[in-house]
Design an enzyme around this catalytic site. Structure first.
Site, short mmCIF file in Angstrom:
data_model
loop_
_atom_site.label_atom_id
_atom_site.label_comp_id
_atom_site.label_asym_id
_atom_site.label_seq_id
_atom_site.Cartn_x
_atom_site.Cartn_y
_atom_site.Cartn_z
N MET A 169 13.13 24.03 0.17
CA MET A 169 12.25 23.20 -0.64
C MET A 169 13.04 22.30 -1.59
O MET A 169 12.70 21.14 -1.80
CB MET A 169 11.29 24.09 -1.45
CG MET A 169 10.20 23.31 -2.17
SD MET A 169 9.17 24.38 -3.17
CE MET A 169 8.23 25.24 -1.94
N LYS A 190 0.84 -1.21 0.00
CA LYS A 190 0.00 0.00 0.00
C LYS A 190 0.87 1.25 0.00
O LYS A 190 2.07 1.18 0.28
CB LYS A 190 -0.91 -0.01 1.24
CG LYS A 190 -0.15 0.01 2.56
CD LYS A 190 -1.08 -0.24 3.73
CE LYS A 190 -0.29 -0.30 5.04
NZ LYS A 190 -1.13 -0.70 6.18
N ARG A 243 -10.13 0.49 15.60
CA ARG A 243 -10.17 1.35 14.42
C ARG A 243 -11.18 0.74 13.47
O ARG A 243 -12.30 1.21 13.39
CB ARG A 243 -8.75 1.44 13.81
CG ARG A 243 -8.58 2.47 12.73
CD ARG A 243 -7.16 2.51 12.22
NE ARG A 243 -6.70 1.20 11.74
CZ ARG A 243 -5.46 0.95 11.32
NH1 ARG A 243 -4.55 1.93 11.33
NH2 ARG A 243 -5.13 -0.25 10.90
N TYR A 278 17.43 30.10 5.22
CA TYR A 278 16.27 30.80 5.77
C TYR A 278 16.33 30.85 7.30
O TYR A 278 16.61 29.83 7.94
CB TYR A 278 14.97 30.10 5.36
CG TYR A 278 14.66 30.24 3.89
CD1 TYR A 278 14.41 31.48 3.30
CD2 TYR A 278 14.62 29.11 3.07
CE1 TYR A 278 14.12 31.59 1.96
CE2 TYR A 278 14.32 29.21 1.71
CZ TYR A 278 14.07 30.45 1.17
OH TYR A 278 13.78 30.56 -0.17
C1 LIG Z 1 -0.32 -1.74 6.76
C2 LIG Z 1 -0.83 -3.02 7.27
C3 LIG Z 1 0.05 -4.11 7.46
C4 LIG Z 1 1.54 -3.98 7.31
O1 LIG Z 1 2.03 -3.32 8.45
P1 LIG Z 1 3.59 -3.17 8.74
O2 LIG Z 1 3.66 -2.71 10.13
O3 LIG Z 1 4.11 -2.17 7.77
O4 LIG Z 1 4.19 -4.51 8.53
C5 LIG Z 1 -0.52 -5.31 7.86
N1 LIG Z 1 -1.84 -5.44 8.07
C6 LIG Z 1 -2.70 -4.41 7.92
C7 LIG Z 1 -4.14 -4.61 8.18
C8 LIG Z 1 -2.22 -3.17 7.53
O5 LIG Z 1 -3.08 -2.15 7.38
#
Ligand SMILES: *Cc1c(COP(=O)(O)O)cnc(C)c1O
Length: 357
Positions: A302, A34, A130, A254
């Site tokens: 930047m 992701k 969550r 800056y």
């Molecule tokens: C992002 C995520 C993971 C991976 O988490 P890491 O800590 O990066 O290994 C695993 N399971 C779920 C549900 C996630 O949202």
């Protein structure tokens, strides 16, 4: 070489995958890609790991569709499921396995008629609070899912909220709750992300879900990925575009937040917060040039970062600067920036070119 580049090392990625697999040899593995594979290029990472991993996972439908359109054919898990009913046919079309965590999704699955039933992952809230079905509602939710024609297989998962601490009871409580909820149910069970995989073997169950550690980054505050025999996958680098004389007493950048107490030479590197490097790192945060650490001075701009080379220096205009990578852990820079390494790699902007090793 090109300016402002994230070099992605596929052999490190495969090495990390194999190290992870070694820790849980009997488990299935889902490679979590992701957020553009935590800044490492989701399509590239997915294509490298596709021959190894059992599943690929992303957070959103759009991420999964993009992978499909670019030829990734492995089953993809949607970690947040789908968000509206009209997305249900796409799950079947693209072979996505959604996480199911609320009644709206359940109802949507009921309304649509699919030709082939799909596999879903029932998410149980064991303490993260969550997403997920509350433990006391799991039984009835599960029973409702089993009645759906569109659902062929129900796998079970939950997520740990504090597994990066080894001294907190929460993880043990989550394991206990998870065990109660999955009792007597068929389907795969999954609980562990990176922290669980490394330090909580009891959380491995049938399928582990590594994200951060695939990229050779540690989820623990007091340990580096290299302590677990993992190799950093990304090297963030750029080029020195000027080496300038600097007099004692002169400030730089800056806000004039740093002034030199001595005559020195300053290098200007072509990278800045516009590339995703954190703006608020303190003076003294290290970079590497030709294998030597030098301190950042002045405020991050930047597009530019100023580095103090000292008066006698062999560093030249055009030399490569490394901001993090194998010899300078991103965990160390994250600590300097008072940020999580998760955020640091994820926030790199589109101006950073990806190169592949
Ligand atoms: C992002 C995520 C993971 C991976 O988490 P890491 O800590 O990066 O290994 C695993 N399971 C779920 C549900 C996630 O949202």
């Amino acid at each position: 070489m090109s300016i402002a580049t994230a070099l992605i090392d596929s052999s490190a990625l495969i090495h990390n995958y194999q190290q992870i697999k070694k820790r849980a040899p009997n488990c299935l593995v889902v490679a979590v890609v992701k957020a553009n594979a935590y800044g490492h290029d989701a399509l590239y990472v997915a294509s490298i790991l596709e021959p190894y991993a059992d599943y690929i996972a992303v957070a959103r439908l759009s991420e999964a569709i993009a992978l499909r359109h670019h030829g990734i054919s492995k089953t993809i898990i949607l970690l947040e499921g789908f968000f509206s009913g009209d997305e249900v046919p796409l799950l079947e079309k693209y072979q996505f396995q959604p996480v199911i965590h609320n009644l709206e999704q359940l109802n949507a699955l009921q309304r649509y008629r699919l030709t082939k039933a799909i596999t879903v992952w029932l998410k149980i809230d064991t303490g993260m609070h969550r997403l997920g079905v509350r433990p006391e509602q799991v039984e009835s939710f599960y029973q409702q899912l089993t009645t759906l024609d569109n659902v062929a297989t129900i796998n079970l998962m939950s997520h740990l909220c504090h597994a990066d601490s080894l001294t907190i009871f929460t993880t043990d409580q989550q394991i206990m709750l998870f065990n109660q909820c999955i009792k007597g149910k068929t389907g795969l069970k999954s609980l562990a992300a990176s922290s669980g995989i490394l330090e909580w073997p009891k959380t491995h169950y049938d399928l582990i879900r590594p994200g951060l550690i695939l990229y050779g980054i540690s989820p623990f505050n007091n340990k580096l990925a290299t302590d677990f025999n993992l190799i950093p996958v990304m090297t963030l680098k750029s080029e020195i575009i000027a080496v300038r004389d600097h007099a004692a007493g002169e400030c730089v950048g800056y806000g004039e937040i740093w002034c030199s107490s001595r005559k020195t030479k300053l290098a200007v590197a072509a990278l800045g917060y516009g590339d995703g490097y954190p703006r608020d790192v303190p003076v003294g945060t290290p970079v590497m040039i030709n294998g030597v650490r030098y301190p950042i001075v002045g405020r991050i701009s930047m597009d530019m970062i100023v580095i103090d080379l000292g008066e006698k220096t062999a560093v030249n205009c055009g030399d490569e600067v490394i901001f993090w990578g194998k010899e300078l852990a991103v965990e160390e820079i994250a600590k300097q920036a008072n940020m999580s390494p998760y955020e640091l790699v994820t926030r790199l902007t589109g101006r950073i070119k990806r190169e592949y090793l």
